[in-house]
Design an enzyme around this catalytic site. Structure first.
Site, PDB file in Angstrom:
ATOM      1  CG  ASP A  63      -1.827   1.186   1.328  1.00  0.00           C
ATOM      2  OD1 ASP A  63      -1.630   2.154   0.569  1.00  0.00           O
ATOM      3  OD2 ASP A  63      -2.745   1.159   2.167  1.00  0.00           O
ATOM      4  CB  SER A 141      -3.911  12.554 -14.957  1.00  0.00           C
ATOM      5  OG  SER A 141      -5.144  12.927 -15.520  1.00  0.00           O
ATOM      6  CE1 TYR A 154      -6.190  10.607 -10.731  1.00  0.00           C
ATOM      7  CE2 TYR A 154      -6.791  12.150 -12.466  1.00  0.00           C
ATOM      8  CZ  TYR A 154      -6.155  10.987 -12.056  1.00  0.00           C
ATOM      9  OH  TYR A 154      -5.497  10.211 -12.979  1.00  0.00           O
ATOM     10  CB  ALA A 156      -5.116  18.815  -5.416  1.00  0.00           C
ATOM     11  CB  SER A 157      -3.224  13.906  -5.700  1.00  0.00           C
ATOM     12  OG  SER A 157      -3.985  13.378  -6.776  1.00  0.00           O
ATOM     13  CE  LYS A 158      -2.641  10.876 -10.837  1.00  0.00           C
ATOM     14  NZ  LYS A 158      -1.718   9.715 -10.725  1.00  0.00           N
TER      15      LYS A 158
END
Length: 271
Positions: A63, A141, A154, A156-158
């Site tokens: 994980d 992405s 999504y 923000a994390s990318k």
């Protein structure tokens, strides 16, 4: 890195989709592949099939949101094959909800997997990658190039992944470490089925037509080519290239286009 024969490649999120396709592709090119994901049973099956076809594979239940498990994944590669030449940070989680409605725990989960998962793996693989003058690849992405409505966590994390990897590239300029950010568009993979909704439950089905998307196998070949060419940014289809270009000259227009396209999804969370 023109020839992957005998090189050791770690792929996270390797139990399905793009990660599985990448693992199989590198194995077919003669690489030692190390698969990481939460589903050990799926990893056992994929690694077994690679070995039956004459390839070399190891796996480790991982994980990526858990630092110690990322460390164990890297140690597995070193123990089995003696080092690390390529690290592909592919494990990812998506979401579909407007920020007005989403619970903040959902955004924390996306950052833990998409951003911290990349950081955790890079931290422990970095000394081996520096020694090998190898490659780090972040599977980002189009949402990491421009904000994607309905996917705040999504995007923000990318974006965070991209900023981290670009900085890592600059810090290692004199060590000849290759760092590439790969940006697929919508891809036919399991990531949308497990996308989180506003309350953190899984979406369960995709609202988009899978037939018109890139396949995971198409993505993996583009990624491999990008590593061979030691590219910085890997854009894969017209959506990604257009986003990258239009944002430089007409960002307000791009905002409107993204809003229009995403509002046309079936059961779109916004209109």
């Amino acid at each position: 890195m023109k020839n992957f024969n005998g090189k050791t490649v770690i792929v996270t999120g390797a139990s399905s989709g793009i990660g599985e396709a990448l693992a199989r592709e590198f194995a077919s090119l003669g690489a030692n592949v190390v698969l990481g994901a939460r589903s050990i049973q799926k990893l056992q099956l994929i690694a077994g099939e690679i070995r039956e076809q004459g390839g070399k594979a190891a796996y480790c239940g991982c994980d990526v949101a858990k630092e110690e498990e990322c460390k164990e994944l890297i140690e597995t590669a070193v123990k089995e094959f003696g080092g690390v030449d390529v690290l592909i940070c592919n494990a990812g989680l998506s979401m579909r909800a407007i920020f007005d409605e989403v619970e903040l725990d959902v955004l924390h989960r996306l950052m833990d997997v998409n951003f911290w998962g990349t950081v955790n793996c890079c931290k422990y693989a970095l000394p081996y990658l520096q020694q090998a003058q190898g490659s780090i690849v972040g599977i980002s992405s189009v949402a990491g190039l421009h904000g994607l409505p309905g996917r705040t966590g999504y995007s923000a994390s990318k974006y965070a992944m991209t900023g981290f990897l670009e900085t890592l590239r600059i810090e290692n300029l004199k060590k000849n470490l290759h760092v590439m950010v790969a940006c697929p568009g919508f891809t036919a993979s399991n990531v949308r089925f497990s996308a989180l909704t506003a309350d953190g439950s899984q979406q369960g089905e995709t609202p988009r037509n899978e037939d018109k998307m890139m396949t995971a196998e198409e993505v993996d070949k583009i990624v491999v080519r990008g590593i061979r060419r030691r590219k910085r940014l890997c854009l894969m289809e017209i959506e990604g290239r257009a986003t990258h270009f239009v944002k430089k000259f007409a960002p307000a227009f791009l905002d409107k286009m993204f809003y229009y396209v995403m509002s046309k999804e079936p059961n779109s969370p916004f209109k």
